[in-house]
Enzyme design. Sequence first.
Site, PDB file in Angstrom:
ATOM      1  N   THR A 196       3.085  36.447  50.939  1.00 58.61           N
ATOM      2  CA  THR A 196       3.427  35.616  52.132  1.00 58.61           C
ATOM      3  C   THR A 196       3.422  36.287  53.151  1.00 58.61           C
ATOM      4  OG1 THR A 196       4.669  34.051  50.743  1.00 58.61           O
ATOM      5  CG2 THR A 196       5.469  34.106  53.101  1.00 58.61           C
TER       6      THR A 196
ATOM      7  N   GLY B 259       8.475  37.003  49.933  1.00 55.15           N
ATOM      8  CA  GLY B 259       9.632  36.994  48.665  1.00 55.15           C
ATOM      9  C   GLY B 259       9.422  36.042  47.854  1.00 55.15           C
ATOM     10  N   GLY B 260       8.400  35.370  47.667  1.00 57.39           N
ATOM     11  CA  GLY B 260       8.222  33.982  46.879  1.00 57.39           C
ATOM     12  C   GLY B 260       9.463  33.444  46.518  1.00 57.39           C
TER      13      GLY B 260
END
Length: 498
Positions: free
Chosen positions: A309, A390-391
């Site tokens: 991301t 950071g998912g």
Amino acid sequence: MTTRVAIAAPHVAGVDAARAVTGRGGGALDAVIAAAAALTVAYPHQCSVGGDLVAVVRPAGGAPRAVLSVGAAPAGLDVGGLRAAGPRMPPGGPLSVTVPGCVAGWAAVHRLGARLDLAELVAPAVELARRGVGVSAGLARAISRRSAVVEADPGLSALLLDDAGRPRGLGTPITQPALAATLTAVGAGWRTFYTGAVGARLVAGLRELGCPLTTDDMASHAAEDGPALCRDALGATWSVAPPPSQGASLLAMLRSDGDRLTTARRAELARDTLLGDPRGGPIDVAGLLLEREPAGTPVAPGPRPAGDTVAITAVDDTGTAVSLIQSVYQSFGAGILEPETGVVLHNRGSAFALDPAHPGAVRPGHRPPHTLCPVLAERGDDVVALGCQGGRAQAWILAQTAEDVLGTSDPAGVLARPRWVIGSRDLGRERPSLVLEPGVSDAEGLSAAARALSLDVDTVPELHDDAGHVQVARLRAGVLDAASDVRADGAADVLGGG
């Protein structure tokens, strides 16, 4: 008078692109779109026009809006075949590809008050793709971690490996002429990505690989633009995106008056149980907010979304603020770079549940549960834009920085502090775990709480990508500033003058 813009991005190319457009009169929205486009060139492991986008925007003098440009599963997806192959969705490959929402998301953010036309905003990215951008430290790490995926895909290997099949070295320029052509076409008319020649070429290439995506699936996509989900906490009003984003999990963290690790574990289980697409039926937002205990069984977490991301934050001196996140989910997404368009495809479909009773169950035309979690905070005349890589851990990462960035005189120092995260497969662990960076505050107390929650405890040797790449931009007491996380290859600046 030129508008001044505070901006932060995880790669310097994003800030350079923003500088170019603010120099021509652009404000925060122009800056963030230009940066977002440039990062699809510089950070192909983390974002692409073949990924999704979620943003929270506060136009000057207006209420916060949430832009959700999250793509749906293809209408022709064989759900029965996926369930038979179980127990989880494919972690990558052609069956993990959903409709890419990024380009429609740029257009939706643009409509909220950008000043320059889209062609001007993507021009720095087009030039970057044509002349080349050096391999960054973050990209080099991703190539190393996902070497098998890179080597297996003709498009990725041609871009990222040399003639001998070795990864291109740190700083080596990579050029992307096909992507430059795609971005040029998007700038001239963004709908070509969904209903025109670009979309048709992309679909044709994917169908050759066995992806069921069609031009009708592409044409049916539309970005949502609606009210943000807002709650008061820590003396400010916080605005996030509603489901299928996990924004409610961050609000649950910020509103907690108890042990933050215990709250994170409760919020994690609630998200894994309740988060899904409102198109499939009502979503229990109160449960996600921990205003009541959720009922049900959590879904098994999907693949590890390492390096998934980019977050870009911008605030200008008119008070316009935006936190924008775009993503391919796992590093290099589905592991497919479609050569005719230069587009890396995301693997967001891997986040679906196979259990038909789950709110996030895979269904044709439905959107997967989403990790992207942009946030804005307002306190009086002050506004803070915050976001991170950071998912699934984004809510816990942001909660550790959110309160202090409201008032600190040293936002960069706050972002550099050691952090903790919880997760399992998403952190490369087979069991639910607490992962601590070295030097994190109250490590002993956190470890004891983790063991009480039946979490494994692991301390990594140095600051780590899994703890997120946080970006912050602020207008505080009439002063603009910004900061970028030391874990990324980023930059932050205040642009413009007058």
